[in-house]
Design a protein around this motif. Sequence first.
Motif, mmCIF file in Angstrom:
data_model
loop_
_atom_site.group_PDB
_atom_site.id
_atom_site.type_symbol
_atom_site.label_atom_id
_atom_site.label_comp_id
_atom_site.label_asym_id
_atom_site.label_seq_id
_atom_site.Cartn_x
_atom_site.Cartn_y
_atom_site.Cartn_z
ATOM 1 N N LYS A 84 70.542 40.254 42.123
ATOM 2 C CA LYS A 84 69.247 39.602 42.332
ATOM 3 C C LYS A 84 68.870 38.739 41.139
ATOM 4 O O LYS A 84 68.456 37.574 41.300
ATOM 5 N N VAL A 85 69.009 39.281 39.933
ATOM 6 C CA VAL A 85 68.621 38.536 38.730
ATOM 7 C C VAL A 85 69.498 37.304 38.543
ATOM 8 O O VAL A 85 69.005 36.222 38.190
ATOM 9 N N ILE A 86 70.804 37.427 38.796
ATOM 10 C CA ILE A 86 71.713 36.278 38.680
ATOM 11 C C ILE A 86 71.288 35.153 39.620
ATOM 12 O O ILE A 86 71.266 33.973 39.248
ATOM 13 N N LEU A 87 70.915 35.512 40.844
ATOM 14 C CA LEU A 87 70.500 34.493 41.822
ATOM 15 C C LEU A 87 69.144 33.877 41.462
ATOM 16 O O LEU A 87 68.916 32.684 41.671
ATOM 17 N N GLN A 88 68.250 34.679 40.901
ATOM 18 C CA GLN A 88 66.909 34.186 40.566
ATOM 19 C C GLN A 88 66.944 33.090 39.497
ATOM 20 O O GLN A 88 66.117 32.170 39.531
ATOM 21 N N VAL A 89 67.863 33.177 38.551
ATOM 22 C CA VAL A 89 67.861 32.212 37.438
ATOM 23 C C VAL A 89 68.661 30.951 37.752
ATOM 24 O O VAL A 89 68.658 29.998 36.966
ATOM 25 N N GLN A 90 69.350 30.915 38.901
ATOM 26 C CA GLN A 90 70.126 29.729 39.251
ATOM 27 C C GLN A 90 69.195 28.646 39.784
ATOM 28 O O GLN A 90 68.467 28.863 40.752
ATOM 29 N N THR A 91 69.235 27.482 39.163
ATOM 30 C CA THR A 91 68.373 26.373 39.594
ATOM 31 C C THR A 91 69.075 25.451 40.587
ATOM 32 O O THR A 91 68.448 24.576 41.182
ATOM 33 N N THR A 92 70.406 25.636 40.744
ATOM 34 C CA THR A 92 71.139 24.887 41.771
ATOM 35 C C THR A 92 71.216 25.771 43.013
ATOM 36 O O THR A 92 70.553 26.801 43.098
ATOM 37 N N HIS A 93 72.023 25.350 43.977
ATOM 38 C CA HIS A 93 72.163 26.149 45.193
ATOM 39 C C HIS A 93 72.703 27.529 44.835
ATOM 40 O O HIS A 93 73.731 27.657 44.167
ATOM 41 N N ALA A 94 72.010 28.554 45.293
ATOM 42 C CA ALA A 94 72.396 29.926 44.971
ATOM 43 C C ALA A 94 73.004 30.586 46.199
ATOM 44 O O ALA A 94 72.384 30.621 47.261
ATOM 45 N N HIS A 95 74.229 31.092 46.033
ATOM 46 C CA HIS A 95 74.909 31.790 47.120
ATOM 47 C C HIS A 95 75.420 33.125 46.605
ATOM 48 O O HIS A 95 75.849 33.253 45.450
ATOM 49 N N ILE A 96 75.397 34.117 47.491
ATOM 50 C CA ILE A 96 75.746 35.476 47.082
ATOM 51 C C ILE A 96 77.224 35.590 46.717
ATOM 52 O O ILE A 96 77.576 36.229 45.721
ATOM 53 N N GLY A 97 78.106 34.946 47.517
ATOM 54 C CA GLY A 97 79.551 35.058 47.268
ATOM 55 C C GLY A 97 79.950 34.634 45.862
ATOM 56 O O GLY A 97 80.571 35.421 45.124
ATOM 57 N N PRO A 98 79.640 33.390 45.447
ATOM 58 C CA PRO A 98 79.995 32.969 44.084
ATOM 59 C C PRO A 98 79.357 33.838 43.005
ATOM 60 O O PRO A 98 79.968 34.082 41.951
ATOM 61 N N ALA A 99 78.135 34.320 43.244
ATOM 62 C CA ALA A 99 77.474 35.171 42.247
ATOM 63 C C ALA A 99 78.230 36.490 42.084
ATOM 64 O O ALA A 99 78.403 36.986 40.961
ATOM 65 N N LEU A 100 78.695 37.055 43.186
ATOM 66 C CA LEU A 100 79.475 38.297 43.121
ATOM 67 C C LEU A 100 80.781 38.084 42.364
ATOM 68 O O LEU A 100 81.181 38.926 41.542
ATOM 69 N N LYS A 101 81.458 36.942 42.624
ATOM 70 C CA LYS A 101 82.704 36.629 41.912
ATOM 71 C C LYS A 101 82.461 36.474 40.418
ATOM 72 O O LYS A 101 83.263 36.921 39.587
ATOM 73 N N LYS A 102 81.333 35.836 40.050
ATOM 74 C CA LYS A 102 80.989 35.629 38.643
ATOM 75 C C LYS A 102 80.777 36.975 37.941
ATOM 76 O O LYS A 102 81.270 37.197 36.826
ATOM 77 N N ILE A 103 80.061 37.874 38.590
ATOM 78 C CA ILE A 103 79.802 39.186 37.989
ATOM 79 C C ILE A 103 81.109 39.951 37.812
ATOM 80 O O ILE A 103 81.362 40.557 36.765
ATOM 81 N N TRP A 104 81.980 39.905 38.846
ATOM 82 C CA TRP A 104 83.258 40.617 38.768
ATOM 83 C C TRP A 104 84.152 40.038 37.674
ATOM 84 O O TRP A 104 84.810 40.782 36.931
ATOM 85 N N LYS A 105 84.184 38.696 37.574
ATOM 86 C CA LYS A 105 85.030 38.032 36.577
ATOM 87 C C LYS A 105 84.606 38.384 35.161
ATOM 88 O O LYS A 105 85.434 38.548 34.266
ATOM 89 N N GLU A 106 83.298 38.516 34.946
ATOM 90 C CA GLU A 106 82.790 38.786 33.592
ATOM 91 C C GLU A 106 82.937 40.244 33.158
ATOM 92 O O GLU A 106 83.008 40.506 31.961
ATOM 93 N N GLY A 107 82.979 41.158 34.101
ATOM 94 C CA GLY A 107 83.014 42.554 33.649
ATOM 95 C C GLY A 107 83.603 43.554 34.604
ATOM 96 O O GLY A 107 83.508 44.767 34.355
ATOM 97 N N GLY A 108 84.207 43.088 35.708
ATOM 98 C CA GLY A 108 84.770 44.033 36.655
ATOM 99 C C GLY A 108 83.679 44.889 37.296
ATOM 100 O O GLY A 108 82.534 44.466 37.418
ATOM 101 N N ILE A 109 84.050 46.108 37.660
ATOM 102 C CA ILE A 109 83.084 46.989 38.334
ATOM 103 C C ILE A 109 81.920 47.336 37.412
ATOM 104 O O ILE A 109 80.772 47.481 37.853
ATOM 105 N N LEU A 110 82.211 47.440 36.108
ATOM 106 C CA LEU A 110 81.137 47.757 35.162
ATOM 107 C C LEU A 110 80.147 46.607 35.026
ATOM 108 O O LEU A 110 79.002 46.815 34.622
#
Length: 491
Positions: A232-258
Amino acid sequence: MGPKPATEGCCNPVKKPGPVSMDHVLLALREAKEERDLRIRSLFNFFDVANAGFLDYAQIEAGLSALQIPPEYKYAKDLLKVCDANRDGRVDYHEFRRYMDAKELELYRIFQAIDVEHNGCILPEELWDALVKAGIEIDDEELARFVEHVDKDNNGIITFEEWRDFLLLYPHEATIENIYHHWERVCLVDIGEHAVIPHGIAKHVHRSKYFIAGGIAGAASRTATAPLDRLKVILQVQTTHAHIGPALKKIWKEGGILGFFRGNGINVVKVAPESAIKFYAYEMLKNVICDIKGEDKGDIGTSGRLLAGGMAGAVAQTVIYQLDLVKARLQTYSCESGKVPKVGTLTKDIWLKEGSRAFYKGLLPSLLGIIPYAGIDLAAYETLKDMSKTYILHHDSEPGPLIQLGCGTISGALGATCVYPLQVIRTRMQAQQANTTDAYKGMADVFRRTFQHEGLRGFYKGLFPNLLKVVPAASITYMVYESMKKSLDLD
């Protein structure tokens, strides 16, 4: 406390805890079924002075006045509400009789629970023990006043008949705490023109337990929903088009499950005191409001619940806001290498680079949001719970876990949706460093730029994961809170 009073004339047909029936009540009262029928019919006729065959609010109020219930403490409205099963504004004899049957059974159950020696009488020391277990501290003088008020024949003990007569028309649930408050208020208004609260009355020893119940409930719910909160927080701060799929990939890429649990540690540290303070303040504010309105704690009305819930949320949010800002920075910190700064280092950097005022960025929209959110959330929850008692359950029953789950789900989703745009504004103010060139100048600037570049949809970015988060979070919070209240004897 002196020698035990004599217990001649007492009768206890149930010698051990267990189910009770109307036969037990009749034996305890030494009353035949026909005698009881005549007594209840006579009481109904006492209220029905117009011989209309039903009771309305005016008749109930007049009857309570005739019973010398002082004007400062009438509960005709509540008694009508409890008796009026079909909600037509009138109480016929069958509804009145149904209330009497349920109330006498309820009163006998709690009488049995207090009468630990099972001799058919409540001794002063048994009453004192029950009050202490309920978290109520009472001295010998107050105990004597309590017993004296209920004990009509002044023999130092309370029979079931005296207990019944004291509480038969009391329309609220007969818990030991409610009974004490009932006596407390009757005692207050019975002492004439010089009405003062007796010394030492209402000294409760359990109020700190609300901190424990609220803290555990908040920590459990936030841990269970941490991944949705991060999304939710990742999507809230995006000022461009916000989509759940890319946000999930970004979170996984930066830290995996943790990565989905980044910030959860400080979130638990934050939410435990926040939730505890909110629930504690809410319970205390309900007491203040009912004292001001002169009503029972169990019924401060929807407006009272909104006021108490909103103020409690504002107090809690202000106390822990610095932690909330650090959590938002931690969750939005961009780190391709996977290295996440420690909380202490991040806090120090904010202090050195942006100053102490940075820790309160977004506080105004946060407070503007938390007041209606907490008000709607808590008020809707208790209103829905009361409605479930009235329309789904019997009047004396408490909602079970499934009903509590449903009430928490609806109230949480409703509150979150109503104030979501303010959450987006708050998160954007929290996440942006003050010394950047395009930093927001304040709440109005965030609103203007979001609307200008993203339209109305910009204020609802992340709403879907937020609803997915807030529904189980609210449900878990309230279920754990209710469970902890029972475990800690706060019900």
